[in-house]
Design an enzyme around this catalytic site. Structure first.
Site, PDB file in Angstrom:
ATOM      1  CB  CYS A  93      -0.855   0.028   1.258  1.00  0.00           C
ATOM      2  SG  CYS A  93      -2.258  -1.067   1.191  1.00  0.00           S
TER       3      CYS A  93
ATOM      4  CG  ASP B   9      -2.694  -2.618   8.908  1.00  0.00           C
ATOM      5  OD1 ASP B   9      -2.003  -1.652   8.561  1.00  0.00           O
ATOM      6  OD2 ASP B   9      -2.340  -3.801   8.753  1.00  0.00           O
TER       7      ASP B   9
HETATM    8  C1  LIG Z   1       1.768  -7.501   5.027  1.00  0.00           C
HETATM    9  C2  LIG Z   1       1.702  -6.933   6.378  1.00  0.00           C
HETATM   10  O1  LIG Z   1       1.443  -7.583   7.365  1.00  0.00           O
HETATM   11  N1  LIG Z   1       1.897  -5.647   6.450  1.00  0.00           N
HETATM   12  C3  LIG Z   1       1.716  -4.950   7.678  1.00  0.00           C
HETATM   13  C4  LIG Z   1       3.049  -4.581   8.250  1.00  0.00           C
HETATM   14  O2  LIG Z   1       3.814  -3.955   7.252  1.00  0.00           O
HETATM   15  P1  LIG Z   1       5.368  -3.789   7.414  1.00  0.00           P
HETATM   16  O3  LIG Z   1       6.012  -5.124   7.561  1.00  0.00           O
HETATM   17  O4  LIG Z   1       5.770  -2.904   6.303  1.00  0.00           O
HETATM   18  O5  LIG Z   1       5.432  -3.034   8.779  1.00  0.00           O
HETATM   19  P2  LIG Z   1       6.656  -2.626   9.681  1.00  0.00           P
HETATM   20  O6  LIG Z   1       6.238  -2.898  11.069  1.00  0.00           O
HETATM   21  O7  LIG Z   1       7.922  -3.216   9.172  1.00  0.00           O
HETATM   22  O8  LIG Z   1       6.751  -1.065   9.404  1.00  0.00           O
HETATM   23  C5  LIG Z   1       6.141  -0.130  10.253  1.00  0.00           C
HETATM   24  C6  LIG Z   1       6.885   1.169  10.204  1.00  0.00           C
HETATM   25  O9  LIG Z   1       8.266   0.950  10.463  1.00  0.00           O
HETATM   26  C7  LIG Z   1       9.048   1.529   9.433  1.00  0.00           C
HETATM   27  N2  LIG Z   1      10.212   0.669   9.147  1.00  0.00           N
HETATM   28  C8  LIG Z   1      10.024  -0.651   8.898  1.00  0.00           C
HETATM   29  C9  LIG Z   1      11.093  -1.454   8.557  1.00  0.00           C
HETATM   30  C10 LIG Z   1      12.367  -0.873   8.466  1.00  0.00           C
HETATM   31  O10 LIG Z   1      13.348  -1.533   8.144  1.00  0.00           O
HETATM   32  N3  LIG Z   1      12.526   0.462   8.716  1.00  0.00           N
HETATM   33  C11 LIG Z   1      11.465   1.253   9.066  1.00  0.00           C
HETATM   34  O11 LIG Z   1      11.623   2.449   9.303  1.00  0.00           O
HETATM   35  C12 LIG Z   1       8.139   1.572   8.215  1.00  0.00           C
HETATM   36  O12 LIG Z   1       8.567   2.542   7.296  1.00  0.00           O
HETATM   37  C13 LIG Z   1       6.807   1.886   8.855  1.00  0.00           C
HETATM   38  O13 LIG Z   1       6.729   3.266   9.081  1.00  0.00           O
HETATM   39  O14 LIG Z   1       2.836  -3.745   9.348  1.00  0.00           O
HETATM   40  C14 LIG Z   1       2.253  -2.487   8.989  1.00  0.00           C
HETATM   41  C15 LIG Z   1       2.240  -1.621  10.216  1.00  0.00           C
HETATM   42  O15 LIG Z   1       1.643  -2.297  11.281  1.00  0.00           O
HETATM   43  C16 LIG Z   1       0.867  -2.760   8.462  1.00  0.00           C
HETATM   44  O16 LIG Z   1       0.313  -1.551   7.989  1.00  0.00           O
HETATM   45  C17 LIG Z   1       0.898  -3.738   7.342  1.00  0.00           C
HETATM   46  O17 LIG Z   1      -0.411  -4.212   7.111  1.00  0.00           O
HETATM   47  C1  LIG Z   2      -0.903  -2.103   4.577  1.00  0.00           C
HETATM   48  C2  LIG Z   2      -1.330  -3.344   4.440  1.00  0.00           C
HETATM   49  O1  LIG Z   2      -0.769  -4.313   3.720  1.00  0.00           O
HETATM   50  P1  LIG Z   2       0.622  -4.320   2.922  1.00  0.00           P
HETATM   51  O2  LIG Z   2       1.667  -4.265   3.979  1.00  0.00           O
HETATM   52  O3  LIG Z   2       0.550  -5.663   2.260  1.00  0.00           O
HETATM   53  O4  LIG Z   2       0.617  -3.185   1.973  1.00  0.00           O
HETATM   54  C3  LIG Z   2      -2.568  -3.812   5.111  1.00  0.00           C
HETATM   55  O5  LIG Z   2      -2.771  -5.042   5.203  1.00  0.00           O
HETATM   56  O6  LIG Z   2      -3.327  -2.963   5.574  1.00  0.00           O
END
Ligand SMILES: CC(=O)N[C@H]1[C@@H](OP(=O)(O)OP(=O)(O)OC[C@H]2O[C@@H](n3ccc(=O)[nH]c3=O)[C@H](O)[C@@H]2O)O[C@H](CO)[C@@H](O)[C@@H]1O
Ligand SMILES: C=C(OP(=O)(O)O)C(=O)O
Length: 445
Positions: free
Chosen positions: A132, A321
């Site tokens: 997203c 989310d």
């Molecule tokens: C497929 C899935 O389950 N996706 C979920 C997962 O995404 P996702 O795995 O991307 O979520 P993360 O917890 O890693 O990221 C959350 C935040 O941490 C930041 N960040 C993350 C990794 C990193 O190396 N550096 C960094 O700064 C990201 O930019 C973001 O602002 O958690 C998000 C936050 O709860 C949800 O919106 C998504 O639905």
């Molecule tokens: C942000 C989401 O998913 P993704 O990390 O796959 O984009 C979501 O499940 O709300």
């Protein structure tokens, strides 16, 4: 059947699939939750960490993110097959190569193939992952954690390159923020090795716990040292397992939001409030009746809702989310509330869509930094008495769901386009809400 009439609708013919909703009616009935996308996607990758067959049940096979992930895994040497309503998965030591940029660029979970390739000691080129468009979705913690584990990784403008390498024998990693995907990548890279890894400030979302349960069922040794520290003791190999993916708590929240916004009632089966504690506490405070019942949740609107402020935070805090669905409740409440989004800096674009229905939401600079270091925003939501159907766009998965739920509460007809986004997370949106009596249909072109 939905009648296509509304004074607010545009006259333009829509040339893409769209949702047609005749809103303004209370929802009622009983529905059952499907499997959780955000557990199923990592579970599919986890299941490919064994060369014996792992059978997954309750995977939302209808989601296009699931199809894309299966294609990416099979392209890189795994064997993932849909058999009836089960998913049969097997990994192999060839898992690696160069991933298809178009596919990898559409889903966030392509990032998890880094952990899988590290697990198999393969090399992998991952073109930049997608997902997203809800802010700056960084991967620096994934890269540095894999490097700390001893894997050779390089980053370029085109993507991430993991080179065939061996992990160190003992590593202690502390995440600055409990990243969901980063935690999973450390687990995947570490479960099969001679190494012992301590991971501090790990994500402990129910979906992460679900995947840890699967890995332990496959023979991994992952234990919690404290509420947010994990110890992974490498084992020689993982073995076959049969696993049922947890139900989708975000879809449960979507239904709760729709019931509250339409002043209805519903029984949600395969659901529990125990993994939605922060959210349920807020919605009870706002005035919704929400009860834990046998294998489910009962939700009922029985008095006007009141404004409640929310700040999103890592689990067990209020889930980012779920915030768009909370906004829909608050725009139907009396009074003004503030919603502070601390995880993702670009998560409020759906609010401009909600305002087209007659909502009164201001999105402003919040004067704080999100966990990714970008400037954070706050939405100021003034409750309104009436909403009117109109043409709307699904901006992202949950923003799209919020817009559709708000349209169910709005009087008259709405048409929602850009359904691809909504359908990344909701394979059966129309079926779920039709079961609750909604006037909703998908129009295909
Ligand atoms: C497929 C899935 O389950 N996706 C979920 C997962 O995404 P996702 O795995 O991307 O979520 P993360 O917890 O890693 O990221 C959350 C935040 O941490 C930041 N960040 C993350 C990794 C990193 O190396 N550096 C960094 O700064 C990201 O930019 C973001 O602002 O958690 C998000 C936050 O709860 C949800 O919106 C998504 O639905
Ligand atoms: C942000 C989401 O998913 P993704 O990390 O796959 O984009 C979501 O499940 O709300």
């Amino acid at each position: 059947m939905v009648q296509a009439h509304s004074r607010a609708l545009g006259t333009k013919r829509i040339s893409e699939p769209y949702l047609l909703i005749e809103g303004g009616y209370p929802l009622s009935g009983e529905v059952s939750l499907p499997g959780a996308k955000n557990s199923a996607l990592p579970a599919i990758v986890a299941a490919c960490l064994s060369d014996e067959e792992v059978v997954l049940h309750n995977v939302p096979l209808e989601l296009n993110d699931v199809a894309k992930l299966i294609k990416l895994l099979n392209d890189s040497g795994a064997n993932v097959e849909i058999k009836g309503d089960e998913l049969h998965c097997k990994g192999s030591a060839w898992m690696g190569g160069t991933l298809n940029a178009e596919l990898a660029g559409k889903i966030r979970h392509s990032l998890l193939l880094l952990g899988a390739a590290a697990h198999w000691r393969s090399s992998l080129f991952l073109p930049l992952p997608g997902g997203c468009n809800i802010g700056s979705r960084k991967h620096d913690m994934h890269v540095s954690a894999l490097q700390e584990l001893g894997f050779a990784m390089e980053e370029s403008e085109l993507g991430l390159h993991l080179r065939e390498s061996q992990p160190k024998e003992r590593t202690v990693i502390t995440f600055p923020y409990p990243t969901f995907g980063g935690t999973l990548n450390v687990l995947f890279a570490s479960v099969r090795s001679n190494a012992v890894v301590e991971l501090h400030n790990a994500a402990r979302n129910p979906e992460v716990l679900d995947v840890i349960k699967l890995l332990n069922d496959m023979g991994a040794s992952i234990e919690w040292l404290s509420s947010n520290s994990l110890q992974i003791t490498g084992v020689e190999r993982l073995h076959r397992a049969d696993f049922t993916v947890m139900s989708d708590r975000i879809i449960a929240s979507t239904i709760i939001s729709a019931v509250g916004a339409t002043k209805g009632s519903a029984t949600i089966r395969n659901a529990t409030t125990r993994i939605l504690e922060s959210e349920v506490a807020v919605w009870r405070q706002a005035g919704l009746k929400i009860e834990e019942i046998d294998n489910g949740i009962y939700v009922e609107w029985n008095r006007p809702l009141e404004a409640v402020n929310v700040t999103t935070a890592a689990y067990p805090g209020f889930h980012t989310d779920i915030q768009p669905l909370h906004t829909v409740l608050m725009m139907n409440a009396s009074g003004t509330s503030e919603l502070k989004e601390t995880i993702l800096d670009g998560r409020f674009s759906y609010c401009y869509e909600l305002n087209k229905l007659g909502a009164n939401i201001e999105v402003k600079d919040g004067g704080f930094l999100c966990v990714n270091g970008a400037a954070g925003q706050t939405a100021v939501i003034h409750g309104v008495d009436e909403l009117y159907g109109t043409d709307l766009v699904a901006t992202d998965i949950r923003g799209g769901a919020a817009v559709a739920v708000a349209a169910l509460a709005a009087v008259g007809t709405s048409r929602i386009t850009n359904l691809y986004q909504l359908e990344r997370g909701y394979g059966n949106f129309t079926e779920i809400f039709t079961a609750l009596g909604a006037q909703i249909m998908k129009v295909n072109h």
